[in-house]
Every structure is written in structure tokens, then in C-alpha cells.
Design an enzyme around this catalytic site. Sequence first.
Site, PDB file in Angstrom:
ATOM      1  CB  CYS A 147      30.221  79.170 176.565  1.00  0.00           C
ATOM      2  SG  CYS A 147      31.884  78.538 176.230  1.00  0.00           S
ATOM      3  CG  PHE A 205      31.222  52.429 183.265  1.00  0.00           C
ATOM      4  CD1 PHE A 205      30.339  52.183 182.228  1.00  0.00           C
ATOM      5  CD2 PHE A 205      30.775  52.243 184.565  1.00  0.00           C
ATOM      6  CE1 PHE A 205      29.040  51.763 182.479  1.00  0.00           C
ATOM      7  CE2 PHE A 205      29.482  51.834 184.829  1.00  0.00           C
ATOM      8  CZ  PHE A 205      28.607  51.584 183.790  1.00  0.00           C
ATOM      9  CG  ASN A 211      42.038  58.705 182.388  1.00  0.00           C
ATOM     10  OD1 ASN A 211      43.085  59.225 181.998  1.00  0.00           O
ATOM     11  ND2 ASN A 211      41.192  59.340 183.192  1.00  0.00           N
ATOM     12  CG  ASP A 223      34.985  57.653 184.740  1.00  0.00           C
ATOM     13  OD1 ASP A 223      34.102  58.534 184.839  1.00  0.00           O
ATOM     14  OD2 ASP A 223      35.976  57.764 184.001  1.00  0.00           O
ATOM     15  CB  CYS A 246      29.935  63.272 183.382  1.00  0.00           C
ATOM     16  SG  CYS A 246      29.165  61.850 182.604  1.00  0.00           S
TER      17      CYS A 246
END
EC number: 2.1.1.190
Length: 432
Positions: free
Chosen positions: A75, A292, A297, A362, A389
Amino acid sequence: MTIVAIESLDNEGRGIAHVEGKVIFIEGALPGERVEFSSYRRKPSYEQATVTKVIRASSQRVTPACPHFGVCGGCALQHLNIAAQTAAKQRVLEDAFWHIARLKPEQIYPPVAGGAWGYRHRARFSARWVSKKGGALVGFREKHSSHVVVMDSCAVLPPAVSALIPELKRLMAEMSAPEHLPQIEVAIGDVQTALLLRHLSPLSAADEDQLRCFADAQGVVWYLQSKGPETVRLFYPEHTPLLTYALPDYSLEFRFWPTEFTQVNDGVNRMLVRRAMALLAPQKGERIVDLFCGLGNFTLPIARLGATALGIEGSSALVQRAEENAALNGLSAQCTFAVANLFEATEAGFTALGRVDKLLIDPPREGAFALVNALPAGDRPRRIVYVSCSPATLARDAAVLVHEKGYALRGAGIASMFPHTSHVESIAVFER
């Protein structure tokens, strides 16, 4: 000791300051703060540093919930309140669009966000035998180091999985060659938790018994990996079915192998799919291509909403899993899948797909540069939903779509897939 004013956050969650024309990237510092720092890397034009003392704190600063924060490399932003984290990531996205592509979205979508803790359904623990630190260590690596953090819990893992860390340490200590057990991966489904043990030497019969006893006591499933990914196998309990996750909005269930890609944050994934379907608006009679596509999904929700869907993915194993998931959900007639290297997309290859009304993209962090350049000059999809992303590669690809391919950037927003990290997931819509 130099005191500096922090101007902003960079893409890795570090505070940015300037000293005599040099940029200083300071871990643990927040915008508006005045801090002292210690540099650990010096270059002619910049330095990397950590905070040693906060002279004037930001109103957004909070006490990190995890005792390992600052040492653990998992983190980066636990010292910043969650609402401010979301706002900072939205600014990263908008800045990328402007500085890389000279674009501003017509609309900024509300962030897709879920719970701040216990969200991580995938993890990769390092395991080490370190006599000086009490023996077996299981956990994440330290910042800027290959050393394993001495830890017994993790706040971003579901509590039941966090509680496994001390149990795994005890298990490793009882194995015959713990120094040959470098890694344990965690994959969590809706019903099962799978642990994948990497072992560099054969396990003894006693080791296997230890694993079976651990699985029975903790309610987990063991997979083993002796060499490369092709050696992954189910160990115990035998004949355990595959892991699953659901998208209840679309009455869909997905099966997956522990090593196959699924989103880390199951709750945000459900909301992100919902957002993507609202923006894509699949209709009966439309032909939509999902690039992709992974194990389906987004492809399966597109088909469930009535459109004809084609999913394309570079991994033949994932395409096979997507086909199995389509059959499992009774959607084989509405969606098909194909294997292709999308990083080498060409205009001829895209044209060969036939009519494409809408497109969902994606990609991984590398983005889809070849793909957006391959869009034909003539009949192109009228709407593109791009799930990203990496704000930088999204902005780079957006520049092609808008400045060269004739699309408008209708809107964009972030999805808080990884709270307390600097990772920015986002979604954008382009229309011809």
C-alpha cells in the site's frame, strides 16, 4: 534538514516538491504539507525520498489502519483519507488526458467505489526462512527490497484470509524444506479459497500430510506448482470443482483456475461491469466485439443483454475457459470467442471481423495502441467503451481515437479497484 512544501501527488502516490530546480518525490507526504525528508536515491534532475517529519499536516491525513504501512510495499496511500484518494486518482486521469492527449472528457463520471478494506481477492505471498527473524515468514515484500515483511495480518485482505497468515507461517515451519517453498498465491472465489504453493523440490509424504491437515482445519483448497505455470495442479481436496465468481445483475457464474486472470476486487468488478454495460448499452440486433476478453467478464453480460458478442483474447487457455463459461450460462449461441495477438492488430485483420456496431476494449497496462491504429478509415464502430488500468496508455490511445480516427471523448471516470494503492483503473467512452 531541508523543509519543503508539497505541491501535489505523482502517479505513484508520492508528494512532489521542488528544491533549487530539482524535483523531489517524497513517499508519505501529502499536498499542502510542509515536511522534512531523507533522500534514498539522487539523480541530476530528481531525488526520491521518504518523510522523516511532518511539520504541518494536511487536513486529509489519517492514521494508517495497518501497523505495517510504510514498511510493506503493498500500500502507498493509507495515510490519505479514502475520499481524497479517489479525488487524487480522478485528477491523475484528467491530467493524463490533458498532458498526453490534449483532451478533456465532455463528462466526468462518478467514481466506481466499494469498501476500503478487506477487498483483495487475489494475493501473492512471498515465503522465506529467516532464522534471525524467528523462522518462517509469509507476507508481502518490503518497499524497495526483496525482504519479506514480518506480519501476522493484512487489512486489505478479507479477514478470514488475513487470519491465515500466522497459520501459514506455522505450517511452513513444520515442512521438511521450508527454504524451498518461496511463494504462496491466494485466489478467492465465492465459495472456496484456493492456495497455490510453489515448491522448488519434491514434497515429502509428511509434507503432503501437513498440507491435507491444514486444508481440513482451515477450509481451503491446495494447488501445487513445481516448475512453470503448466505444472499447476489441484492437490487437495481431490476432485474439488473450479473456483467461481458471480455477476448477479446478469445471472452469470464464471468458473476459473487459480492462475487465470480475474479482477482483484470482486465488489468493484461487479459495479464496473454494470457501468460498462450502461455506457455500452447493448441492444438486440447489434454485433459487439470485446477485445482482450479474458474469460468473458464483459462478453457474457453483453450477450445476456441481447446483443451478439465476439470475444477476442491472446491466450488460448482463457478463450477455452470463456467458451466453457458461455456454455455454463447457456450463451453459446449468442457469443463466440477467438484467439488473436491484439498487440499486432492490423486494419486488414479488423476489417475481416465484419460488421462491428460497438467495441469494448479492456487491455493490460500496455494499452491498445496497435488496435486503435488498426481501426479502418471507413465503417468503424460507432461507440467504444475502453476499460483501462493505466491512465497514461489510455490517454495515448485516446489521442489516436480523437485526433486521427474521428471519435469524441464523451466521458471518463475512475474505478477504485485498489484502495490505498496508487493504481488507477478507469473507464472512458468514445463515439464516432
